[in-house]
Design a protein around this motif. Structure first.
Motif, PDB file in Angstrom:
ATOM      1  N   UNK A  67      -1.557  10.733   3.884  1.00  0.00           N
ATOM      2  CA  UNK A  67      -2.178   9.752   3.830  1.00  0.00           C
ATOM      3  C   UNK A  67      -2.982   9.023   3.136  1.00  0.00           C
ATOM      4  N   UNK A  68      -3.077   9.603   1.598  1.00  0.00           N
ATOM      5  CA  UNK A  68      -4.148   9.274   1.129  1.00  0.00           C
ATOM      6  C   UNK A  68      -3.663   7.578   0.306  1.00  0.00           C
ATOM      7  N   UNK A  69      -4.367   6.900   0.006  1.00  0.00           N
ATOM      8  CA  UNK A  69      -4.224   5.850  -0.932  1.00  0.00           C
ATOM      9  C   UNK A  69      -3.627   5.726  -2.684  1.00  0.00           C
ATOM     10  N   UNK A  70      -2.463   5.586  -2.990  1.00  0.00           N
ATOM     11  CA  UNK A  70      -2.156   6.019  -4.217  1.00  0.00           C
ATOM     12  C   UNK A  70      -2.490   4.907  -5.137  1.00  0.00           C
ATOM     13  N   UNK A  71      -1.535   3.566  -4.251  1.00  0.00           N
ATOM     14  CA  UNK A  71      -1.261   2.762  -4.767  1.00  0.00           C
ATOM     15  C   UNK A  71      -1.382   1.223  -4.367  1.00  0.00           C
ATOM     16  N   UNK A  92       0.622  -1.017  -0.175  1.00  0.00           N
ATOM     17  CA  UNK A  92       0.327  -0.051  -0.102  1.00  0.00           C
ATOM     18  C   UNK A  92       1.265   1.245  -0.080  1.00  0.00           C
ATOM     19  N   UNK A  93       0.713   1.822  -0.849  1.00  0.00           N
ATOM     20  CA  UNK A  93       1.757   3.381  -0.996  1.00  0.00           C
ATOM     21  C   UNK A  93       0.185   4.869  -0.860  1.00  0.00           C
ATOM     22  N   UNK A 126      -5.749   6.626   4.051  1.00  0.00           N
ATOM     23  CA  UNK A 126      -5.433   4.847   5.009  1.00  0.00           C
ATOM     24  C   UNK A 126      -6.196   4.678   6.405  1.00  0.00           C
ATOM     25  N   UNK A 127      -6.616   5.085   6.754  1.00  0.00           N
ATOM     26  CA  UNK A 127      -7.842   4.564   7.725  1.00  0.00           C
ATOM     27  C   UNK A 127      -8.638   4.047   7.812  1.00  0.00           C
ATOM     28  N   UNK A 128      -9.135   3.945   6.426  1.00  0.00           N
ATOM     29  CA  UNK A 128     -10.231   3.044   5.795  1.00  0.00           C
ATOM     30  C   UNK A 128      -9.975   1.332   6.202  1.00  0.00           C
TER      31      UNK A 128
END
Length: 414
Positions: free
Chosen positions: A27-31, A21-22, A52-54
């Protein structure tokens, strides 16, 4: 990120089995890779752009944000959550334990964090089971220690009970030692048996093959005597093999309880005459069979074939294991209840160390290994005699001979 950069990410991410997880600075997921998507139960489209908290259980959100910010400030690869448990949040709402390694990345001047995530649910379950097992073992050890302590106290108070307990323990130890010794002896017997059967079949088969080949060479009328000699060899060898196979069939029937005994009243003299007649053809040079002739009044209600089998086996053994110019003595006595058969010889005898095993299946004494035999005849005889309410015993001295005695009730109990 540019398309080329994403292509690089995809190649790298899909090549590893861990979940990847990138996230960016916010802290938003980009990949993500396929392993991470399977692990958390999401499709890639559902994760890209999400915070990322999801993927983190609600109760850990606050603490986790602080850890990530601290990591972004220092930008050093490290294992996340060292010394504490980490948990991931599945799409279905379930939480599961994970391990995560964090690695800083910088692409085109922008900072990212790549997390390698491993689902350790199975390991945690095994750890819990191990802890539970250890607790149970500690409890058992504690309980048994207490029990042992109580027992020791009781033994100190009552000497008699203490001595009895010690005796029981010694007996238990001796039983274990004897069981191991018997197991070792059994394995040795199995090895000997395999070698024995191979030899016992190969030897007569070789004789049959040789005689069959030689028969074809004696075609003239005047060579009939030679032909008869080889025909007799073939006949004798086939008869021997047939006896071996009959012994094995008898074992199978005895083991499965399929023996059907046939009882009738018969004269003992009839059995003796048949056994002696057949045994005379096996006598070596100078050997002689002595048997009682005043037994015409002796009769039994038993299985005639089994009595003949027992007597025949012991007489044939006496002949086989005795040298030339020796006597085989058959003695028979009868009272109101039983008939006693004794067969004495002056043969090689049975070594003292082997005597305890002489009735064991497939066993052969060390001084008899070069003589034909399967080591099952005495075992079969003993089993039949005991089934008919009889017994068999012997005395023997090496190089001096053996005395075998079997006793049967005159009338079998049906």
């Amino acid at each position: 990120m540019y398309q080329n950069d994403k292509d690089v990410f995809n190649v790298l991410f899909e090549a590893v089995s861990e979940g990847v997880i990138v996230v960016n600075n916010q802290q938003h997921i980009v990949e993500t890779n396929a392993s991470a998507e399977r692990m958390f139960g999401y499709n890639k489209d559902e994760l890209i752009g999400q915070h990322l908290n999801v993927l983190i259980p609600q109760k850990y959100h606050a603490g986790h944000a602080a850890h990530v910010e601290g990591f972004m400030d220092h930008k050093e690869s490290r294992q996340m959550g060292r010394g504490r448990d980490l948990f991931g949040a599945h799409k279905n709402g379930n939480s599961f334990p994970v391990e995560a390694g964090l690695n800083p990345l910088e692409i085109n001047g922008e900072s990212f964090v790549m997390a390698l995530v491993i689902d350790i649910s199975i390991r945690k379950q095994q750890e819990l089971e191990l802890l539970e097992l250890n607790d149970q073992l500690e409890k058992k050890v504690s309980e048994r220690t207490k029990t042992l302590s109580d027992t020791v106290e009781e033994l100190k108070i009552v000497n008699k009970e203490r001595d009895a307990e010690i005796k029981k323990r010694i007996e238990a130890q001796n039983k274990i030692k004897n069981a191991l010794k018997k197991e070792k002896e059994l394995n040795e017997l199995k090895t000997k048996f395999l070698s024995l059967v191979s030899h016992e079949f190969k030897t007569p088969l070789s004789g049959i093959l040789t005689s069959a080949m030689l028969l074809s060479k004696y075609k003239l009328t005047e060579q009939q005597e030679r032909r008869d000699k080889h025909i007799k060899t073939i006949s004798d060898k086939v008869h021997y093999l047939n006896n071996i196979l009959n012994d094995f069939l008898s074992i199978e029937k005895l083991d499965t309880g399929k023996i059907n005994y046939k009882f009738s009243t018969f004269k003992i003299s009839k059995i003796v005459n048949e056994v002696v007649y057949n045994a005379n053809m096996l006598l070596k040079e100078g050997q002689e069979i002595k048997y009682p002739e005043n037994i015409d009044d002796y009769s039994m209600f038993q299985d005639e074939k089994i009595v003949e089998l027992a007597l025949s086996n012991l007489v044939h053994n006496a002949i086989k294991y005795s040298s030339e110019n020796t006597l085989v003595d058959i003695q028979i006595k009868q009272n109101d209840k039983n008939t006693t058969f004794k067969i004495k010889d002056n043969g090689i005898g049975i070594p003292l160390n082997d005597q305890k095993n002489i009735f064991n299946r497939y066993f052969r004494a060390e001084n008899a290994l070069l003589t034909q035999g399967t080591g099952i005849g005495l075992n079969i005889v003993k089993s039949h005699l005991e089934n008919l309410g009889g017994t068999i015993s012997f005395t023997s001295e090496e190089n001096m001979g053996s005395d075998f005695t079997f006793i049967l009730p005159n009338k079998v109990k049906q």
